[in-house]
Design an enzyme around this catalytic site. Sequence first.
Site, PDB file in Angstrom:
ATOM      1  N   CYS A  91      -3.691  -2.800 -15.957  1.00 38.49           N
ATOM      2  CA  CYS A  91      -4.148  -1.776 -15.022  1.00 38.49           C
ATOM      3  C   CYS A  91      -3.458  -1.894 -13.677  1.00 38.49           C
ATOM      4  O   CYS A  91      -3.756  -1.162 -12.743  1.00 38.49           O
ATOM      5  CB  CYS A  91      -5.662  -1.818 -14.838  1.00 38.49           C
ATOM      6  N   HIS A 147       0.833  -1.203   0.000  1.00 39.30           N
ATOM      7  CA  HIS A 147       0.000   0.000   0.000  1.00 39.30           C
ATOM      8  C   HIS A 147       0.868   1.254   0.000  1.00 39.30           C
ATOM      9  O   HIS A 147       0.539   2.245  -0.642  1.00 39.30           O
ATOM     10  CB  HIS A 147      -0.917   0.003   1.229  1.00 39.30           C
TER      11      HIS A 147
END
Length: 549
Positions: free
Chosen positions: A480, A187
Amino acid sequence: MTSERLTGVPASPGRAAGVVVRMPARVPEPRTSRLTGDAEAAVRAVEEAAAQVEADLADRAGRASGTAADVLAVTAAMAADPTLAAGAARRVREDRLTPERAVWDAAGSVASQLESLGPPMSERARDVRDVRDRIVAALTGAAPPGVPDPGHPFVLVASDLAPADTAMLDPAVVVAVVTARGGPTSHMAILARALGIPAVVALPGAADLVDGEEVVVDGTVGSVLRSPSAEDVEHARDRVVAATFDGHAATRDGVAVDLVANVADPAEARAAAAAGARGVGLFRTEFCFLGRGEEPGIDEQVAAYRAVLSQFPGQRVVVRTLDAGADKPLRFLTPDHEDNPALGVRGLRTAVAHPDVLDRQLDAIARAAAAETAEVWVMAPMVATVDEARDFAAACEAHGLHQPGVMIETPAAALQARHVLAEVAFASLGTNDLTQYTMAADRDLAGVAALSTPWQPAVLELVRVACEGGAVHGAPVGVCGEAAADPLLAPVLVGLGVASLSMTPRALAEVADTLARVTRDECTELARLVLDRPTAEAARDAVRTRLLP
């Protein structure tokens, strides 16, 4: 003074020069001491401190957008988790521990349980400890965890960064991030890329960097240069791409390449449109669902989706259906406990037990599409079989959504792409999970960070196979995942047959700049070059030698 180059794992592309400022030490562990006062008053103090932390994180989430807002919302929900408060209250009442010690021990128990589950839930243990530190700071009056503010731009160096801290980084102040731990698809790395901050993770020697020393950080190749020369510093600044993206990208010989944006909410959609993106390759719809105890209604979903679609009139927007599970659990949809949630009920698999949730979301997407002029394509996450692709395509068709697609995130889907893409109109490679599953490497674990890169030849071979499978049916295959934002990897992906690259809007200009310096044939040559290399490092070095001065 002789320069010294440290090499870690590239996490967010770009170069920056600045002075080191180290992350402050974490909140110290409280002493084990016994309560002398009223136990119920101490319990109330814990509850009030937790509520204060939750409110602060929720306020930050309200001021953030996209992935940062999602991360902060999840962390805020963790502060409000009754499991932590109940564990602390029991220790206050039964063991007569002080509030801060009770919180420390209760959080340690929760974190240990999460770590025993393995990835990706083990990643949440770090977040629990971050919440613990914030609650203990509120109870003791200590300074809460947070990024330092020295009053000037700097390179932030830390053992690791909690998502709640990374989400609030200011790229005008934090010019680069270096961590001793973490992985390139963590993250922290994803947020750094979204903010346009160069980052290097899993850096041996990060602990030796000292406050005040000047370094040059190259997040594209994963290096930190100590004691740089004036020429090194100037060169780092010269490599910054100042050009804006006008929505068009092409190779040097004029072959167009479709560069579009990843967005996670209306605010990010507006930012992407302002950055020149002419469409969206990944619209994450989780923002409607995260941090909630129940499913949002259809009308609420329609309004949310329209707010994104309206930013791209006449342009393609690829909407991904709800990607719940693993590190994004939802109480009303995903199991309360799974031994290995990364391999469990997540993504499209949640529709087996809850087909009504998918049905209502597709209804909302169809209504939003009918109300706007964007060209809406819809794709399902975590598809592994032909049957799943066929069933999803039928569900889309039932709602009048005629461009169904799938995420290729598993080796199974990549290897079976020629059969999977016989059932749907397109596919998009989610390289973060594809890398994780191919290499059996937790994307947040520093010990396997070198494995957690899409430069791995095995991963790139799967990209090639998936693109060839799509070509059989004339079905485009895009990327993506975070790999699309790597300016060195972008021409390789084009050479492998990728039709579109979807990325954080901040990466569009630099990726377009790199593609403009190579021909289509050179992209194909670079693809052959990396597939012929035995290791990720050798593949990256080969491309770097060709493309960088």
